[in-house]
Design a protein around this motif. Structure first.
Motif, mmCIF file in Angstrom:
data_model
loop_
_atom_site.group_PDB
_atom_site.id
_atom_site.type_symbol
_atom_site.label_atom_id
_atom_site.label_comp_id
_atom_site.label_asym_id
_atom_site.label_seq_id
_atom_site.Cartn_x
_atom_site.Cartn_y
_atom_site.Cartn_z
ATOM 1 N N GLY A 107 1.430 -0.774 0.292
ATOM 2 C CA GLY A 107 0.163 -0.161 0.101
ATOM 3 C C GLY A 107 0.867 1.782 -0.599
ATOM 4 O O GLY A 107 0.040 2.312 0.959
ATOM 5 N N GLY A 108 1.834 1.919 -0.870
ATOM 6 C CA GLY A 108 3.105 2.697 -0.081
ATOM 7 C C GLY A 108 3.057 3.210 -2.324
ATOM 8 O O GLY A 108 2.044 3.060 -3.342
ATOM 9 N N SER A 109 3.851 4.362 -2.000
ATOM 10 C CA SER A 109 4.101 4.757 -3.502
ATOM 11 C C SER A 109 5.280 5.319 -3.978
ATOM 12 O O SER A 109 6.834 4.814 -2.921
ATOM 13 N N ILE A 110 5.800 5.435 -4.861
ATOM 14 C CA ILE A 110 6.955 5.587 -4.846
ATOM 15 C C ILE A 110 7.485 6.946 -6.135
ATOM 16 O O ILE A 110 6.399 6.973 -6.721
ATOM 17 N N GLY A 111 8.974 7.727 -5.780
ATOM 18 C CA GLY A 111 8.534 9.049 -6.188
ATOM 19 C C GLY A 111 9.686 8.878 -6.485
ATOM 20 O O GLY A 111 11.006 8.100 -6.271
ATOM 21 N N ILE A 112 10.558 9.841 -6.450
ATOM 22 C CA ILE A 112 12.132 10.580 -6.810
ATOM 23 C C ILE A 112 11.865 12.170 -6.221
ATOM 24 O O ILE A 112 11.161 12.768 -6.078
ATOM 25 N N VAL A 113 13.411 11.809 -5.461
ATOM 26 C CA VAL A 113 13.395 13.413 -4.815
ATOM 27 C C VAL A 113 14.728 13.750 -6.002
ATOM 28 O O VAL A 113 15.335 13.467 -5.987
ATOM 29 N N LEU A 114 14.113 15.485 -5.945
ATOM 30 C CA LEU A 114 15.369 16.243 -6.563
ATOM 31 C C LEU A 114 15.972 17.577 -5.735
ATOM 32 O O LEU A 114 14.934 18.125 -5.177
ATOM 33 N N MET A 115 17.240 17.989 -5.559
ATOM 34 C CA MET A 115 17.079 19.428 -5.526
ATOM 35 C C MET A 115 16.599 20.237 -6.234
ATOM 36 O O MET A 115 17.020 20.505 -7.579
ATOM 37 N N MET A 116 16.142 21.751 -5.750
ATOM 38 C CA MET A 116 16.023 22.350 -6.831
ATOM 39 C C MET A 116 16.181 23.502 -6.604
ATOM 40 O O MET A 116 15.388 24.081 -5.070
ATOM 41 N N LYS A 117 16.995 23.792 -7.118
ATOM 42 C CA LYS A 117 16.946 25.387 -6.282
ATOM 43 C C LYS A 117 15.928 26.302 -7.358
ATOM 44 O O LYS A 117 16.288 26.514 -8.541
ATOM 45 N N TRP A 118 15.672 27.819 -7.464
ATOM 46 C CA TRP A 118 14.731 28.289 -7.282
ATOM 47 C C TRP A 118 16.072 29.723 -8.277
ATOM 48 O O TRP A 118 17.780 29.576 -7.937
ATOM 49 N N TYR A 119 15.274 30.103 -9.578
ATOM 50 C CA TYR A 119 16.669 30.948 -9.808
ATOM 51 C C TYR A 119 15.719 31.993 -10.804
ATOM 52 O O TYR A 119 14.384 32.306 -11.310
ATOM 53 N N GLU A 120 16.050 33.448 -10.493
ATOM 54 C CA GLU A 120 15.968 34.993 -10.393
ATOM 55 C C GLU A 120 17.018 35.186 -12.331
ATOM 56 O O GLU A 120 17.877 35.018 -11.280
ATOM 57 N N PRO A 121 16.520 35.762 -12.828
ATOM 58 C CA PRO A 121 17.097 36.658 -13.680
ATOM 59 C C PRO A 121 17.613 37.804 -12.898
ATOM 60 O O PRO A 121 17.705 38.509 -12.453
ATOM 61 N N LEU A 122 19.509 37.963 -13.374
ATOM 62 C CA LEU A 122 20.450 38.943 -12.742
ATOM 63 C C LEU A 122 19.727 39.942 -13.500
ATOM 64 O O LEU A 122 19.793 41.568 -12.261
ATOM 65 N N ARG A 123 19.650 40.085 -14.931
ATOM 66 C CA ARG A 123 18.776 41.307 -15.303
ATOM 67 C C ARG A 123 17.210 41.537 -15.794
ATOM 68 O O ARG A 123 17.625 40.795 -15.946
ATOM 69 N N ASN A 124 16.660 41.910 -15.707
ATOM 70 C CA ASN A 124 15.586 41.913 -16.410
ATOM 71 C C ASN A 124 15.526 42.529 -17.151
ATOM 72 O O ASN A 124 14.586 43.212 -18.428
ATOM 73 N N ILE A 125 15.654 41.983 -18.647
ATOM 74 C CA ILE A 125 15.971 41.131 -19.487
ATOM 75 C C ILE A 125 15.093 40.092 -20.567
ATOM 76 O O ILE A 125 15.980 39.206 -19.708
ATOM 77 N N PRO A 126 15.112 40.335 -21.582
ATOM 78 C CA PRO A 126 14.359 38.578 -22.180
ATOM 79 C C PRO A 126 14.878 37.489 -22.494
ATOM 80 O O PRO A 126 15.285 36.635 -22.102
ATOM 81 N N VAL A 127 16.596 37.991 -22.443
ATOM 82 C CA VAL A 127 17.709 36.986 -22.839
ATOM 83 C C VAL A 127 18.245 36.525 -20.707
ATOM 84 O O VAL A 127 18.685 34.893 -20.924
ATOM 85 N N ASP A 128 18.553 37.205 -19.941
ATOM 86 C CA ASP A 128 17.952 36.755 -19.082
ATOM 87 C C ASP A 128 16.551 36.209 -18.163
ATOM 88 O O ASP A 128 17.212 34.759 -17.502
ATOM 89 N N ILE A 129 15.987 36.967 -18.052
ATOM 90 C CA ILE A 129 14.497 35.917 -18.022
ATOM 91 C C ILE A 129 14.415 34.748 -18.663
ATOM 92 O O ILE A 129 14.632 33.371 -17.964
ATOM 93 N N ALA A 130 15.040 34.538 -20.034
ATOM 94 C CA ALA A 130 15.240 32.579 -20.436
ATOM 95 C C ALA A 130 16.221 31.777 -19.960
ATOM 96 O O ALA A 130 16.107 31.069 -19.574
ATOM 97 N N ALA A 131 17.469 32.437 -19.737
ATOM 98 C CA ALA A 131 18.846 31.931 -19.046
ATOM 99 C C ALA A 131 18.035 31.767 -17.450
ATOM 100 O O ALA A 131 18.729 30.474 -17.147
ATOM 101 N N ALA A 132 17.249 32.337 -16.560
ATOM 102 C CA ALA A 132 16.933 31.229 -15.686
ATOM 103 C C ALA A 132 15.596 30.558 -15.550
ATOM 104 O O ALA A 132 16.194 29.270 -15.060
ATOM 105 N N GLU A 133 15.488 30.735 -16.705
ATOM 106 C CA GLU A 133 14.358 29.251 -16.922
ATOM 107 C C GLU A 133 14.858 27.859 -17.554
ATOM 108 O O GLU A 133 14.830 27.049 -17.005
#
Length: 317
Positions: free
Chosen positions: A59-85
């Motif tokens: 009656g158990g469940s199985i999954g996966i655990v991952l380290m998840m660091k969030w990223y914000e863009p260094l500069r508020n410009i499209p290329v850094d926004i894309a880089a964060a994702e």
């Protein structure tokens, strides 16, 4: 493990190559992806065995655990926004996309190309839609700068994504520093991480499997100061508040685990980093609750209106 062992060379077997490190052996452009590929196939094999032979009777469940660091863009410009994702994709979707969609993210194919291993049709079938839950180890956030269209260093762990990551902008940290290098207090990163996972992976049940605050000690910190860990109490209160914001938006979060119950041996940092809610005397093994443990106990026992410490912390709800 794939990045720290085969890209940066900081964990055994210590493989790396320039610009990520100077190791006797290794290929940081290829080996992390081979290691990760085998980790995913091993995961699929373990899940298949569990679901076939054990899940019904346990009656158990199985999954996966991952380290998840969030990223914000260094500069508020499209290329850094894309880089964060892109940085997040190269950390997290690298593993979760094959388990949900049968293949690595498109962005990884575009950048890594033929260096990215491929799954056979049978392997894709075994990988997909087998997770009962996603485990999230989340501690901190950072900034991301694009290196695809801008000239910058690519010597960080996100370098293969053509991204430079840092914890500072114009010399100002993204949040209050903690005992571990490059680990800052950024509560909103919890909410953003959980919402991203909710939206990309069909709100699969989630558990916060690790979240905590470290204090570095070199033997000069008194027991009184270690027990009066207001910073850790504030950390858990603020991150739980951020988690609640995500739950109120519909995130299917089933549980939260503070890292950790007690001070322990922290990887290559040994006993110099203290994450515990309980202090451990290494000579006597006596365990003493810190201020954070007392707050957490009150928080868990509720009701929320009574969850308040002597230092006038605001209640969680």
């Amino acid at each position: 493990m794939a990045k720290l062992s085969y890209m940066a060379g900081k964990f055994p077997p210590g493989h790396c190559s320039e610009p990520f490190g100077n190791c006797p052996f290794g290929d940081s452009a290829n080996e992390p992806y081979i290691a990760a590929h085998n980790l995913l196939l091993s995961h699929a094999a373990a899940v298949a065995i569990y679901k076939k032979d054990y899940q019904v009777k346990q009656g158990g469940s199985i999954g996966i655990v991952l380290m998840m660091k969030w990223y914000e863009p260094l500069r508020n410009i499209p290329v850094d926004i894309a880089a964060a994702e892109r940085a997040f994709l190269f950390d997290v979707a690298w593993f979760l996309d094959p388990l949900f969609f049968g293949d690595y993210p498109l962005e990884m194919h575009e950048i890594i190309g033929t260096r990215l291993p491929t799954f056979s049709p049978e392997e894709k079938r075994k990988l997909q839609n087998q997770l009962d839950f996603i485990g999230i180890n989340h501690y901190t956030s950072g900034y991301s700068q694009d290196c695809m269209f801008s000239r910058c260093k690519i010597d960080t762990l996100s370098g293969n994504a053509l991204v430079f990551t840092t914890g500072e902008r114009d010399g100002i940290p993204i949040g209050a520093p903690s005992g571990m290098d490059n680990m800052y207090v950024v509560p909103h990163g919890m909410e953003k991480t959980v919402i991203y996972i909710m939206q990309r992976y069909n709100n699969t049940p989630m558990y916060i499997t690790e979240n905590g605050y470290s204090i570095k000690t070199n033997g000069s910190v008194s027991l009184k100061d270690m027990l009066n860990d207001k910073e850790r109490t504030d950390y858990h209160q603020s991150y739980l508040t951020s988690l609640l914001n995500a739950i109120r938006q519909g995130a299917d979060v089933r549980g939260y685990f503070a890292w950790s119950l007690m001070d322990n041996f922290e990887w290559r940092h040994g006993y110099t980093l203290k994450f515990g809610l309980y202090h451990v005397d290494l000579k006597t093994q006596k365990r003493t609750p810190k201020q954070s443990a007392k707050w957490y106990k009150k928080f868990l026992s509720g009701p929320a209106s009574k969850v308040q410490m002597d230092d006038n912390l605001k209640p969680f709800v």
